[in-house]
Scaffold this motif. Structure first.
Motif, PDB file in Angstrom:
ATOM      1  N   VAL A  54      16.621  -2.836  56.326  1.00 23.52           N
ATOM      2  CA  VAL A  54      15.458  -3.288  55.190  1.00 23.52           C
ATOM      3  C   VAL A  54      15.108  -4.447  55.605  1.00 23.52           C
ATOM      4  O   VAL A  54      13.756  -5.138  55.264  1.00 23.52           O
ATOM      5  CB  VAL A  54      16.348  -3.096  53.826  1.00 23.52           C
ATOM      6  CG1 VAL A  54      15.552  -3.809  52.790  1.00 23.52           C
ATOM      7  CG2 VAL A  54      16.379  -1.772  53.592  1.00 23.52           C
ATOM      8  N   VAL A  55      15.891  -5.608  55.778  1.00 23.67           N
ATOM      9  CA  VAL A  55      15.427  -6.958  56.015  1.00 23.67           C
ATOM     10  C   VAL A  55      14.488  -7.100  57.110  1.00 23.67           C
ATOM     11  O   VAL A  55      13.377  -7.567  57.114  1.00 23.67           O
ATOM     12  CB  VAL A  55      16.601  -7.886  56.226  1.00 23.67           C
ATOM     13  CG1 VAL A  55      16.354  -9.459  56.661  1.00 23.67           C
ATOM     14  CG2 VAL A  55      17.417  -7.887  54.828  1.00 23.67           C
ATOM     15  N   PHE A  88      14.218   0.009  43.793  1.00 24.98           N
ATOM     16  CA  PHE A  88      14.798  -0.139  45.004  1.00 24.98           C
ATOM     17  C   PHE A  88      15.715  -1.184  45.199  1.00 24.98           C
ATOM     18  O   PHE A  88      16.872  -1.312  45.701  1.00 24.98           O
ATOM     19  CB  PHE A  88      13.825  -0.186  46.052  1.00 24.98           C
ATOM     20  CG  PHE A  88      14.208  -0.444  47.521  1.00 24.98           C
ATOM     21  CD1 PHE A  88      14.677   0.754  48.209  1.00 24.98           C
ATOM     22  CD2 PHE A  88      14.519  -1.875  47.987  1.00 24.98           C
ATOM     23  CE1 PHE A  88      15.321   0.220  49.623  1.00 24.98           C
ATOM     24  CE2 PHE A  88      14.760  -1.888  49.381  1.00 24.98           C
ATOM     25  CZ  PHE A  88      15.492  -0.854  50.093  1.00 24.98           C
ATOM     26  N   TRP A  89      15.195  -2.656  44.957  1.00 27.86           N
ATOM     27  CA  TRP A  89      16.472  -3.895  45.297  1.00 27.86           C
ATOM     28  C   TRP A  89      17.422  -3.551  44.451  1.00 27.86           C
ATOM     29  O   TRP A  89      18.773  -3.929  44.583  1.00 27.86           O
ATOM     30  CB  TRP A  89      15.515  -5.013  44.908  1.00 27.86           C
ATOM     31  CG  TRP A  89      14.452  -5.337  45.953  1.00 27.86           C
ATOM     32  CD1 TRP A  89      13.340  -5.292  45.782  1.00 27.86           C
ATOM     33  CD2 TRP A  89      14.863  -5.555  47.355  1.00 27.86           C
ATOM     34  NE1 TRP A  89      12.810  -5.773  46.991  1.00 27.86           N
ATOM     35  CE2 TRP A  89      13.612  -5.927  47.868  1.00 27.86           C
ATOM     36  CE3 TRP A  89      15.942  -5.846  48.063  1.00 27.86           C
ATOM     37  CZ2 TRP A  89      13.683  -6.400  49.334  1.00 27.86           C
ATOM     38  CZ3 TRP A  89      16.007  -6.337  49.434  1.00 27.86           C
ATOM     39  CH2 TRP A  89      14.651  -6.387  49.928  1.00 27.86           C
ATOM     40  N   ARG A  90      17.225  -3.054  43.082  1.00 26.28           N
ATOM     41  CA  ARG A  90      18.476  -2.922  42.216  1.00 26.28           C
ATOM     42  C   ARG A  90      19.484  -1.946  42.713  1.00 26.28           C
ATOM     43  O   ARG A  90      20.725  -2.184  42.782  1.00 26.28           O
ATOM     44  CB  ARG A  90      17.933  -2.363  40.895  1.00 26.28           C
ATOM     45  CG  ARG A  90      19.084  -2.316  39.902  1.00 26.28           C
ATOM     46  CD  ARG A  90      18.631  -2.240  38.307  1.00 26.28           C
ATOM     47  NE  ARG A  90      17.372  -2.812  37.750  1.00 26.28           N
ATOM     48  CZ  ARG A  90      16.062  -2.328  37.797  1.00 26.28           C
ATOM     49  NH1 ARG A  90      16.032  -0.845  38.037  1.00 26.28           N
ATOM     50  NH2 ARG A  90      15.147  -3.023  37.181  1.00 26.28           N
ATOM     51  N   ALA A  91      18.910  -0.813  43.340  1.00 24.80           N
ATOM     52  CA  ALA A  91      19.877   0.157  43.981  1.00 24.80           C
ATOM     53  C   ALA A  91      20.676  -0.654  44.968  1.00 24.80           C
ATOM     54  O   ALA A  91      21.841  -0.076  45.230  1.00 24.80           O
ATOM     55  CB  ALA A  91      19.119   1.410  44.123  1.00 24.80           C
ATOM     56  N   LEU A  92      19.973  -1.087  45.956  1.00 21.31           N
ATOM     57  CA  LEU A  92      20.550  -1.670  47.146  1.00 21.31           C
ATOM     58  C   LEU A  92      21.469  -2.771  46.635  1.00 21.31           C
ATOM     59  O   LEU A  92      22.755  -2.721  47.069  1.00 21.31           O
ATOM     60  CB  LEU A  92      19.819  -2.492  48.096  1.00 21.31           C
ATOM     61  CG  LEU A  92      20.059  -3.364  49.161  1.00 21.31           C
ATOM     62  CD1 LEU A  92      20.920  -2.190  50.250  1.00 21.31           C
ATOM     63  CD2 LEU A  92      18.991  -3.903  50.108  1.00 21.31           C
ATOM     64  N   TYR A 111      16.515 -12.822  42.793  1.00 23.07           N
ATOM     65  CA  TYR A 111      15.458 -12.495  41.647  1.00 23.07           C
ATOM     66  C   TYR A 111      15.810 -11.211  41.291  1.00 23.07           C
ATOM     67  O   TYR A 111      16.388 -10.329  42.342  1.00 23.07           O
ATOM     68  CB  TYR A 111      14.297 -12.980  42.114  1.00 23.07           C
ATOM     69  CG  TYR A 111      13.665 -14.196  42.435  1.00 23.07           C
ATOM     70  CD1 TYR A 111      13.987 -15.325  41.080  1.00 23.07           C
ATOM     71  CD2 TYR A 111      13.678 -15.049  43.462  1.00 23.07           C
ATOM     72  CE1 TYR A 111      13.457 -16.548  41.364  1.00 23.07           C
ATOM     73  CE2 TYR A 111      13.467 -16.224  43.517  1.00 23.07           C
ATOM     74  CZ  TYR A 111      13.274 -16.980  42.608  1.00 23.07           C
ATOM     75  OH  TYR A 111      13.015 -18.423  42.832  1.00 23.07           O
ATOM     76  N   GLU A 112      15.278 -10.714  40.303  1.00 22.05           N
ATOM     77  CA  GLU A 112      15.233  -9.170  39.772  1.00 22.05           C
ATOM     78  C   GLU A 112      15.029  -8.424  40.985  1.00 22.05           C
ATOM     79  O   GLU A 112      15.579  -7.446  41.520  1.00 22.05           O
ATOM     80  CB  GLU A 112      14.383  -9.031  38.616  1.00 22.05           C
ATOM     81  CG  GLU A 112      14.401  -7.500  38.203  1.00 22.05           C
ATOM     82  CD  GLU A 112      15.688  -7.216  37.413  1.00 22.05           C
ATOM     83  OE1 GLU A 112      16.048  -5.978  37.430  1.00 22.05           O
ATOM     84  OE2 GLU A 112      16.439  -7.992  36.816  1.00 22.05           O
ATOM     85  N   MET A 113      13.547  -8.684  41.576  1.00 25.32           N
ATOM     86  CA  MET A 113      13.213  -8.019  42.768  1.00 25.32           C
ATOM     87  C   MET A 113      13.542  -8.648  43.839  1.00 25.32           C
ATOM     88  O   MET A 113      12.822  -9.729  44.532  1.00 25.32           O
ATOM     89  CB  MET A 113      11.529  -7.818  42.622  1.00 25.32           C
ATOM     90  CG  MET A 113      11.148  -6.725  43.508  1.00 25.32           C
ATOM     91  SD  MET A 113       9.330  -6.131  43.271  1.00 25.32           S
ATOM     92  CE  MET A 113       9.015  -6.563  41.513  1.00 25.32           C
ATOM     93  N   GLY A 114      14.789  -8.604  44.680  1.00 19.52           N
ATOM     94  CA  GLY A 114      15.145  -8.996  45.957  1.00 19.52           C
ATOM     95  C   GLY A 114      16.502  -8.933  46.052  1.00 19.52           C
ATOM     96  O   GLY A 114      17.435  -8.252  45.318  1.00 19.52           O
TER      97      GLY A 114
END
Length: 154
Positions: free
Chosen positions: A52-53, A76-80, A128-131
């Motif tokens: 992913v990175v 997506f980020w939350r799941a990861l 952050y929330e998204m990340g």
């Protein structure tokens, strides 16, 4: 439809396929954790996170492209991240001593987490929330390491 990412052209169907594969691998991680296959699960999770990175831009995770919104980047980020945190909360569920995370595994994971966060920082995708939730993941790893070291000296 083709999404241009740097020198790569990525179709929406390729994005769907990539995200489906990632989601499938995250499910394998959680299934492995539930089965006590801790080392194997963290190996899979590390490989997925690394992919992913490395592919962050190609996956559309580093931009605000409209096509990405169909993938709900925040979900997506939350799941990861939640996969990481759930896995870390269950490290003591190893089915055998060979499946247990040892200090050297945790130190390696810490190093990897820092490297992934450094790579994602240029996109503003850390803590952050998204990340990637570097701080939460590192706090969990630190806590596990501290507990193991306390148990070793007791």
């Amino acid at each position: 439809m083709v999404v241009v990412q740097g020198n790569r052209n990525v179709t929406v169907s390729q994005l769907h396929s990539n995200f489906a594969e990632i989601q499938s691998e995250l499910k394998r991680v959680l299934d492995g954790i539930n089965s006590g296959r801790i080392l194997e699960s963290f190996d899979i999770l590390s490989k997925v996170t690394d992919a992913v990175v490395v592919s962050c831009e190609a996956l559309g995770l580093a931009s605000e492209l409209p096509v990405v919104e169909t993938f709900h980047r925040d979900n997506f980020w939350r799941a990861l991240n939640q996969c990481w945190l759930v896995a870390l909360q269950n490290v003591s569920a190893a089915r055998s001593d060979e499946d247990r995370l040892r200090e050297e595994h945790i130190v390696h994971l810490q190093t990897s987490v820092v490297q992934w966060a450094d790579a994602l920082a240029k996109f503003g995708l850390v803590d952050y929330e998204m990340g990637f939730w570097e701080t939460d993941i590192m706090d969990s790893l630190d806590s596990i390491l501290k507990t193991q070291r306390t148990e070793t000296t007791s």
